[in-house]
Motif scaffolding. Structure first.
Motif, PDB file in Angstrom:
ATOM      1  N   ALA A  41       0.850  -1.300   0.069  1.00 39.46           N
ATOM      2  CA  ALA A  41       0.055  -0.141   0.000  1.00 39.46           C
ATOM      3  C   ALA A  41       0.699   1.228   0.146  1.00 39.46           C
ATOM      4  O   ALA A  41       0.471   2.233  -0.586  1.00 39.46           O
ATOM      5  CB  ALA A  41      -1.214   0.026   1.378  1.00 39.46           C
ATOM      6  N   SER A  42       2.111   1.111   0.839  1.00 38.54           N
ATOM      7  CA  SER A  42       3.078   2.318   0.876  1.00 38.54           C
ATOM      8  C   SER A  42       3.673   2.922  -0.553  1.00 38.54           C
ATOM      9  O   SER A  42       4.015   3.802  -0.753  1.00 38.54           O
ATOM     10  CB  SER A  42       3.971   2.182   1.501  1.00 38.54           C
ATOM     11  OG  SER A  42       3.298   1.776   3.061  1.00 38.54           O
ATOM     12  N   ASN A  45      -0.185   4.643  -3.176  1.00 43.31           N
ATOM     13  CA  ASN A  45      -1.023   5.739  -2.689  1.00 43.31           C
ATOM     14  C   ASN A  45      -0.949   7.051  -3.494  1.00 43.31           C
ATOM     15  O   ASN A  45      -0.195   7.010  -4.581  1.00 43.31           O
ATOM     16  CB  ASN A  45      -0.737   6.117  -1.194  1.00 43.31           C
ATOM     17  CG  ASN A  45       0.639   6.552  -0.845  1.00 43.31           C
ATOM     18  OD1 ASN A  45       1.051   7.531  -1.500  1.00 43.31           O
ATOM     19  ND2 ASN A  45       1.330   5.376  -0.405  1.00 43.31           N
ATOM     20  N   ARG A 224      -8.994   0.298  -4.241  1.00 46.37           N
ATOM     21  CA  ARG A 224      -9.418   1.691  -4.962  1.00 46.37           C
ATOM     22  C   ARG A 224      -8.612   1.991  -5.956  1.00 46.37           C
ATOM     23  O   ARG A 224      -7.501   1.496  -6.141  1.00 46.37           O
ATOM     24  CB  ARG A 224      -9.084   2.889  -3.594  1.00 46.37           C
ATOM     25  CG  ARG A 224      -9.301   4.237  -4.421  1.00 46.37           C
ATOM     26  CD  ARG A 224      -9.274   5.306  -3.443  1.00 46.37           C
ATOM     27  NE  ARG A 224     -10.682   5.287  -2.756  1.00 46.37           N
ATOM     28  CZ  ARG A 224     -11.116   6.064  -1.794  1.00 46.37           C
ATOM     29  NH1 ARG A 224     -10.314   6.835  -1.403  1.00 46.37           N
ATOM     30  NH2 ARG A 224     -12.372   5.859  -1.429  1.00 46.37           N
ATOM     31  N   CYS A 263     -12.697   7.222  -5.780  1.00 46.43           N
ATOM     32  CA  CYS A 263     -12.895   6.767  -4.723  1.00 46.43           C
ATOM     33  C   CYS A 263     -13.756   5.629  -4.260  1.00 46.43           C
ATOM     34  O   CYS A 263     -14.624   5.789  -3.382  1.00 46.43           O
ATOM     35  CB  CYS A 263     -13.455   8.007  -3.647  1.00 46.43           C
ATOM     36  SG  CYS A 263     -12.334   9.613  -3.469  1.00 46.43           S
ATOM     37  N   GLU A 265     -14.464   1.695  -3.529  1.00 50.47           N
ATOM     38  CA  GLU A 265     -14.025   0.989  -2.539  1.00 50.47           C
ATOM     39  C   GLU A 265     -14.617  -0.662  -2.654  1.00 50.47           C
ATOM     40  O   GLU A 265     -15.972  -0.803  -2.722  1.00 50.47           O
ATOM     41  CB  GLU A 265     -14.482   1.213  -1.116  1.00 50.47           C
ATOM     42  CG  GLU A 265     -13.973   2.715  -0.543  1.00 50.47           C
ATOM     43  CD  GLU A 265     -14.243   2.849   0.992  1.00 50.47           C
ATOM     44  OE1 GLU A 265     -15.120   2.005   1.533  1.00 50.47           O
ATOM     45  OE2 GLU A 265     -13.565   3.571   1.517  1.00 50.47           O
ATOM     46  N   ARG A 312      -6.355  -0.292   0.702  1.00 52.53           N
ATOM     47  CA  ARG A 312      -6.647   0.484   1.980  1.00 52.53           C
ATOM     48  C   ARG A 312      -7.291  -0.502   2.996  1.00 52.53           C
ATOM     49  O   ARG A 312      -8.292  -0.802   2.832  1.00 52.53           O
ATOM     50  CB  ARG A 312      -7.350   1.794   1.624  1.00 52.53           C
ATOM     51  CG  ARG A 312      -6.818   2.736   0.628  1.00 52.53           C
ATOM     52  CD  ARG A 312      -7.760   3.538  -0.061  1.00 52.53           C
ATOM     53  NE  ARG A 312      -8.406   4.602   0.714  1.00 52.53           N
ATOM     54  CZ  ARG A 312      -9.723   4.709   0.962  1.00 52.53           C
ATOM     55  NH1 ARG A 312     -10.497   3.636   0.620  1.00 52.53           N
ATOM     56  NH2 ARG A 312     -10.081   5.605   1.628  1.00 52.53           N
ATOM     57  N   THR A 313      -6.353  -0.390   4.144  1.00 52.55           N
ATOM     58  CA  THR A 313      -7.126  -1.277   5.049  1.00 52.55           C
ATOM     59  C   THR A 313      -7.601  -0.630   6.341  1.00 52.55           C
ATOM     60  O   THR A 313      -6.966   0.190   6.934  1.00 52.55           O
ATOM     61  CB  THR A 313      -5.844  -2.319   5.463  1.00 52.55           C
ATOM     62  OG1 THR A 313      -5.345  -2.963   4.368  1.00 52.55           O
ATOM     63  CG2 THR A 313      -6.425  -3.391   6.624  1.00 52.55           C
ATOM     64  N   ARG A 318     -13.120   2.607  11.345  1.00 52.73           N
ATOM     65  CA  ARG A 318     -11.952   3.473  10.454  1.00 52.73           C
ATOM     66  C   ARG A 318     -11.195   4.143  11.331  1.00 52.73           C
ATOM     67  O   ARG A 318     -10.479   5.087  10.736  1.00 52.73           O
ATOM     68  CB  ARG A 318     -12.724   4.104   9.509  1.00 52.73           C
ATOM     69  CG  ARG A 318     -13.663   3.521   8.661  1.00 52.73           C
ATOM     70  CD  ARG A 318     -13.931   4.334   7.227  1.00 52.73           C
ATOM     71  NE  ARG A 318     -14.553   3.406   6.390  1.00 52.73           N
ATOM     72  CZ  ARG A 318     -14.417   3.288   5.078  1.00 52.73           C
ATOM     73  NH1 ARG A 318     -13.654   4.188   4.531  1.00 52.73           N
ATOM     74  NH2 ARG A 318     -14.963   2.468   4.336  1.00 52.73           N
ATOM     75  N   GLY A 338      -5.659   2.799   6.628  1.00 54.32           N
ATOM     76  CA  GLY A 338      -6.623   3.025   5.824  1.00 54.32           C
ATOM     77  C   GLY A 338      -6.355   3.810   4.754  1.00 54.32           C
ATOM     78  O   GLY A 338      -5.139   3.640   3.926  1.00 54.32           O
ATOM     79  N   GLY A 339      -6.762   5.176   4.459  1.00 56.63           N
ATOM     80  CA  GLY A 339      -6.236   5.988   3.330  1.00 56.63           C
ATOM     81  C   GLY A 339      -5.781   7.062   3.966  1.00 56.63           C
ATOM     82  O   GLY A 339      -5.654   8.209   3.291  1.00 56.63           O
TER      83      GLY A 339
END
Ligand code: FAD
Length: 367
Positions: A41-42, A45, A224, A263, A265, A312-313, A318, A338-339
């Motif tokens: 994820a890093s 983004n 996403r 956006c 999901e 995004r986790t 949240r 998450g985001g």
């Protein structure tokens, strides 16, 4: 058997931030299943650093991270380029702004942040791509910007390694080791490692690992789309990033065009092992085009030339999960970013490190 004070599972932004904040205060080993850190994820983004958010906890973390991000380059341990660049940001609402937006604007102003109310003329001057947009409400935050996740994560890891932390890649943690109801280490693809504390900074894989110790922490990855448009004359580096919050659409200049997201999901758990990036499917570009037509007419019809989906986790409410597991002693988390892992990651690592070190202080040697 090998042992350490703190064992971190995962070297994304969460693991890197935690390692940076703990290194030098305890022995740290970080294990990463990929052949390099920061690859999930890093690496997927949009790079936007955003403080204007609805959740009070997230806003607090984002404000603290923003302050640190802007100062990182001057930090004595910092190696490398500055990860953060100010671009300004527009937060717009197609319909009437919700109550939280006015509260967030007030709160941020109270903390010294600049939050301007925008009228149509000023919006067109600041963000020409939105010149024909007619949001019901818009704010401009000139101090927001973008952060290069790779530069940030690498700098944090190098700083941590400089203070004695160890990073090992291509090592997969398969389960947690339990003794007398307490997590005492991990089983890995290369054998066991014992630790006073095991921290799950494992992003989309975190829930499955926690379950091996009986944790009830629940984390849901959601895919996403991020889509790169073809070149456009308005997409210059000075253009602020823009987010139609209630419509679910954002864009920022990138590579001569705009990087956009509708956006969306879609719940999607990754397979064991590295590799969470996904392909663009038909729905992503179609939804993006539709939202651009409705809210950013100047970019209507702009074709996409590529993109990806990333995970995004999120925890069920949240909010991030930072600190000791409620049920399993010895197990800690930096998860559910998450985001907002770029916006909040620095402060999240600092909070988790303080909680971890104070939990360990009475029982560990040398901490
Ligand atoms: C499309 C998209 C857009 C985004 N845009 C933004 C944005 O604009 N602004 C913002 O603030 N945030 C944004 N984010 C969110 C941000 O990228 C994430 O919150 C952040 O990267 C999460 O970091 P992490 O370290 O928790 O997870 P990851 O980066 O996924 O790191 C987890 C690491 O753990 C490793 N791991 C997992 N299981 C194991 C195991 N068993 N053994 C060893 N290693 C393991 C993985 O290989 C991985 O490297 C976006 C995310 C996506 C997907």
């Amino acid at each position: 058997m090998e042992r350490t004070d703190v064992l971190i599972v995962g070297a994304g932004l969460a693991g890197a931030s935690l390692a940076w904040h703990v290194a030098g205060r305890a022995d740290v080993v970080a294990l990463e299943q990929g052949d390099a850190p920061l690859g999930e994820a890093s690496a997927q983004n949009a790079g936007m650093v955003r403080r204007f958010v609805s959740g009070a906890e997230e806003r607090e973390l984002a404000c603290r991270s923003h302050e640190r991000l802007a100062a990182l380059h001057g930090h004595p341990d910092w190696v490398g380029a500055a990860p953060f660049r100010r671009t300004g940001a527009v937060i717009a609402f197609a319909a009437r702004a919700p109550a939280w937006a006015e509260e967030a604007a007030q709160d941020l102003r109270g903390r010294g942040a600049i939050v301007e109310d925008l009228d149509a003329g000023r919006l067109a001057d600041l963000a020409p791509a939105l010149a024909d947009s007619r949001p019901a409400r818009a704010f401009f935050l000139p101090e927001e910007g973008v952060c290069d996740a790779w530069t940030l994560g690498q700098g944090l890891l190098r700083g941590a390694i400089g203070r004695g932390a160890e990073l090992r890649c291509s090592v997969r943690v398969e389960s947690l080791r339990i003794r007398a109801g307490r997590v005492v280490g991990v089983e890995t693809s290369l054998g066991p490692v014992e630790a006073d504390a095991v921290v799950l900074a494992a992003g989309a894989w975190g829930e499955a690992l926690g379950r091996t110790a009986g944790s009830r922490v629940r984390l849901t990855p959601r895919a996403r789309h991020l889509l790169q448009t073809r070149e456009h004359p308005l997409a210059n580096a000075e253009h602020p990033w823009c987010w139609f919050d209630d419509a679910g659409l954002y864009l920022r200049p990138e590579a001569g065009g705009f990087l956009c997201s509708p956006c969306d999901e879609v719940e999607r758990f990754p397979q064991p092992g590295p590799g969470s990036i996904g392909r663009v499917d038909d729905s992503g570009p179609a939804l993006t085009q539709h939202k651009l037509e409705s809210h950013v007419p100047r970019l209507a019809g702009l074709r996409m030339r590529g993109g990806w989906t990333g995970l995004r986790t999120f925890s069920p409410d949240r909010r991030p999960i930072l600190g000791e597991d409620g049920d399993v002693p010895g197990l800690f988390w930096v998860a559910g970013l998450g985001g907002f892992g770029l916006s909040c990651g620095l402060a999240a690592g600092a909070v988790a490190a303080d909680r971890l070190l104070s939990a360990l202080a009475p029982c560990a040697d040398g901490i």
